[in-house]
Design an enzyme around this catalytic site. Structure first.
Site: not given
Length: 506
Positions: A49, A56, A79, A191, A291
């Site tokens: 891949y 994708g 991108h 990635n 407190r």
């Protein structure tokens, strides 16, 4: 600083805040090259891949051998599509360091030139233009990291010596060569969770500052109202098993060790009690915002420390896909790029920072409301009541900013929207979570700024400069260098900005 193994938050502080230069260990470069050479050989005659397939939902398409290098360039350029404000330089630098460290693990198959150029960008303060908007945090910070990759191939824009310039121009000035994309540089760079993690590292550093400041301001308020000491005592807090609470109480005891104002309950309410007294003139217990500081800031500290652990785990992990394992002689496909761990921690961090902000706002209100504190004039006004306004105007800013933090504290972690042709059918929104967390943190500094100035004015009104603890006196002196004691009304916003910058420098 020499990089080879595990990086900690303190290492990021050295590089990002203190501007320390980094060096790459020889074994690191050998490890990276070994991974690269293995993948280059292993990928022959196999379907890997992102090496010889599309990306994708387009992964079903085989890419010819002559197009594999161009495929990586196409991915980076297509991108580089972010929008919105550029990320601050510190966050980009942290993101580059996180990416360098991840790629250096030898699980990504990149050429050594990638980590070498990243080192040069960090050391020379060349800041890639990366936008806030773009990533959904599923295949990691795809869009934001594409802008980083774009600079590494010599394209896009950078910030250099205070100016936004073309990468090509700056590389020529600095005599830097862009990387030549090899077998999977585009995918390996894009990635991953390095941008959300880088922003997260900066957020964690600032949240640490806020926690320390909040403890200091809480201690100072306890001093000026002459609170009792048992609510931060070791005995009382030791009966609760939460480490954060115990640590906060210990910090308070250390801060207040030499204060002349903190009282012991036994000296006032246990030995001087008169049976005929029906209404006690002195408060038996302080308001919760005074407190319950260990119980409120304790969870903040516990959450922050766990967030730091998750961030350190992430930046020292292989978080791309696929994972190259030289030892097994295998390539594993999966989802290490998914950003849920960081997304959840950024949401948790912004929630506790908002609670810290709410504590500061309530402490501020206590000081400003004369009917509640019964010590100070309204709005700690050192001037003429009715004619001057004291801290009245700045309270509006503190209140509205606190309200904004409350609204921003809604989680991004559960706002998954499927996209990428439903390939990314559940996403983390981790970068969005980190960016919003940063906004919450910056807002908190504004509210604590207003509280700090009010505390200093209150000390002035009471004339307690010589009775407060040495730690509070240091804070008092530093704030007074910025803003003088005032009774006449004056324009406040320049002083607010200066005090805010001072608090950020602590």
């Amino acid at each position: 600083m020499r990089i080879n193994n595990f990086l900690e938050l303190s290492d990021f502080k050295k590089v990002i805040i203190e501007n320390e230069k980094i060096e790459l260990d020889e074994t690191l470069l050998e490890r990276v090259d070994k991974s690269f050479q293995f993948l280059k050989e292993f990928s022959k005659n196999k379907v890997i891949y992102g090496v010889n397939t599309g990306f994708g939902p387009m992964a079903q398409f085989k890419i010819s051998d002559e197009d594999t290098h161009q495929l990586q360039y196409n991915l980076i350029r297509s991108h580089s599509s972010g929008m919105g404000n550029p990320l601050p330089a510190a966050e980009v630098k942290a993101s580059m360091l996180a990416r360098l460290n991840t790629l250096s693990l030898g699980n990504s198959g990149v050429h050594p030139s990638v980590v070498i150029l990243l080192k040069e960008l960090i050391n020379r303060d060349i800041t890639p233009l990366i936008f806030e908007h773009g990533g959904v945090g599923a295949s990691g910070d795809l869009v934001q990291l594409a802008h980083l990759a774009l600079v590494l191939i010599g394209e896009g824009e950078v910030f250099y010596k205070g100016e936004r310039k073309l990468t090509k121009t700056v590389f020529e000035t600095e005599n830097l060569q862009p990387i030549q994309v090899e077998i999977r540089e585009g995918l390996a760079l894009m990635n991953g969770t390095s941008v959300m993690s880088g922003i997260g590292m900066v957020n964690a550093h600032k949240a640490n500052q806020l926690t320390d400041i909040s403890v200091k301001l809480s201690c100072a308020i306890n001093e000026i109202v002459q609170a009792y000491d048992d609510h931060f005592s070791e005995v009382l807090n030791g009966t609760k098993l939460h480490e954060g609470q115990r640590k906060i109480a210990a910090k308070m005891r250390e801060h207040l060790a030499d204060s002349q104002l903190i009282r012991k309950r036994a000296d006032h309410l246990y030995t001087r009690f008169e049976e005929q007294e029906k209404v006690f003139k002195e408060k038996v217990q302080e308001y919760y915002s005074l407190r319950c500081v260990p119980q409120i800031l304790g969870p903040v500290l516990d959450t922050l420390e766990y967030t730091e652990k998750v961030l350190e785990n992430e930046i020292n992990s292989a978080n791309d896909n696929p994972i190259i394992n030289v030892e097994d002689q295998h390539v594993y496909h999966g989802g290490n790029f998914h950003g849920d761990y960081i997304s959840l921690e950024m949401d948790k961090l912004k929630i506790v920072v908002t609670k810290l902000t709410m504590l500061a706002e309530r402490q501020l209100n206590y000081l400003l409301n004369a009917k509640i504190n019964e010590i100070f004039p309204p709005f700690v006004n050192l001037g003429k009541l009715g004619f001057n306004f004291g801290m009245q105007g700045v309270q509006f800013t503190a209140t509205s900013t606190t309200a904004e933090n409350q609204m921003l504290s809604n989680p991004m972690y559960v706002h998954s929207i499927p996209n990428n042709n439903d390939n990314q059918d559940i996403v983390s929104m981790g970068t969005n979570a980190a960016v919003i967390c940063r906004k919450v943190i910056d807002n908190a500094f504004e509210v604590l700024t207003i509280e700090a100035i009010t505390i200093v004015q209150a000390i002035e009104y009471l004339g307690y400069q010589d009775k407060i603890s040495s730690a509070t006196k240091e804070l008092y002196d530093e704030v007074r260098k910025i803003i003088p004691a005032f009774s006449d009304d004056m324009v406040m916003y320049p002083y607010l900005e200066e005090v805010k910058n001072y608090l950020k420098s602590l």
